[in-house]
Motif scaffolding. Structure first.
Motif, mmCIF file in Angstrom:
data_model
loop_
_atom_site.group_PDB
_atom_site.id
_atom_site.type_symbol
_atom_site.label_atom_id
_atom_site.label_comp_id
_atom_site.label_asym_id
_atom_site.label_seq_id
_atom_site.Cartn_x
_atom_site.Cartn_y
_atom_site.Cartn_z
ATOM 1 N N THR A 1 -1.981 29.439 -57.617
ATOM 2 C CA THR A 1 -2.535 28.128 -57.307
ATOM 3 C C THR A 1 -2.149 27.102 -58.364
ATOM 4 O O THR A 1 -1.966 27.447 -59.527
ATOM 5 N N TRP B 1 5.516 26.371 -61.781
ATOM 6 C CA TRP B 1 5.564 25.420 -60.679
ATOM 7 C C TRP B 1 6.028 25.975 -59.339
ATOM 8 O O TRP B 1 5.850 25.333 -58.317
ATOM 9 N N ARG C 1 1.972 18.348 -53.854
ATOM 10 C CA ARG C 1 1.434 19.256 -54.865
ATOM 11 C C ARG C 1 1.132 18.555 -56.174
ATOM 12 O O ARG C 1 0.373 19.058 -56.991
ATOM 13 N N SER C 2 1.796 17.427 -56.422
ATOM 14 C CA SER C 2 1.611 16.710 -57.674
ATOM 15 C C SER C 2 1.948 15.242 -57.465
ATOM 16 O O SER C 2 2.827 14.909 -56.666
ATOM 17 N N PRO D 1 6.059 27.843 -55.861
ATOM 18 C CA PRO D 1 4.957 28.101 -54.930
ATOM 19 C C PRO D 1 4.396 29.519 -55.034
ATOM 20 O O PRO D 1 3.200 29.720 -54.903
#
Length: 118
Positions: A117, A111, A37-38, A113
């Motif tokens: 988005t 952050w 994700r990052s 989930p």
């Protein structure tokens, strides 16, 4: 640290972070998995200390333990103010807040989930 030592995994760093935070009585510890994700880190950990003094102490002890156990030098910001301290261990980013400051910024919502988005 000798050159033959294996670099710790992000899961090992995370386990040490959680252990350190629990030892120092950090409150409301939340772990957010950022893998995939990052690119900033594999995990983000958010917790609270009851006072500016405790926030600073939690951060200081955490950086000492990571250095002692893994030879990991962490970047640390905000320790002098004690409202919000950021500890960057490369694999795991840790935010230690005073409760009012944590509530104001609501980093978890940004952050998590379920937060939409990213």
């Amino acid at each position: 640290m000798s050159g033959t030592a294996l670099e710790p995994t992000s899961d090992q760093i995370l386990a040490q972070v959680i252990s350190s935070l629990e030892d120092d009585k950090a409150e409301d510890i939340v772990t957010i998995d950022l893998r995939g994700r990052s690119s900033i880190a594999d995990y983000m950990v958010i917790c609270s200390g009851r006072s500016s003094r405790q926030v600073g102490a939690i951060a200081e002890k955490l950086t000492e333990r990571l250095k002692e156990k893994y030879g990991r030098l962490c970047k640390i910001e905000g320790k002098d103010q004690g409202d919000w301290v950021l500890i960057d261990s490369a694999d795991v980013i840790v935010h230690v807040f005073r409760p009012e400051v944590r509530e104001f910024y609501q980093l978890e919502k940004m952050w998590m989930p379920s937060g939409g988005t990213i």
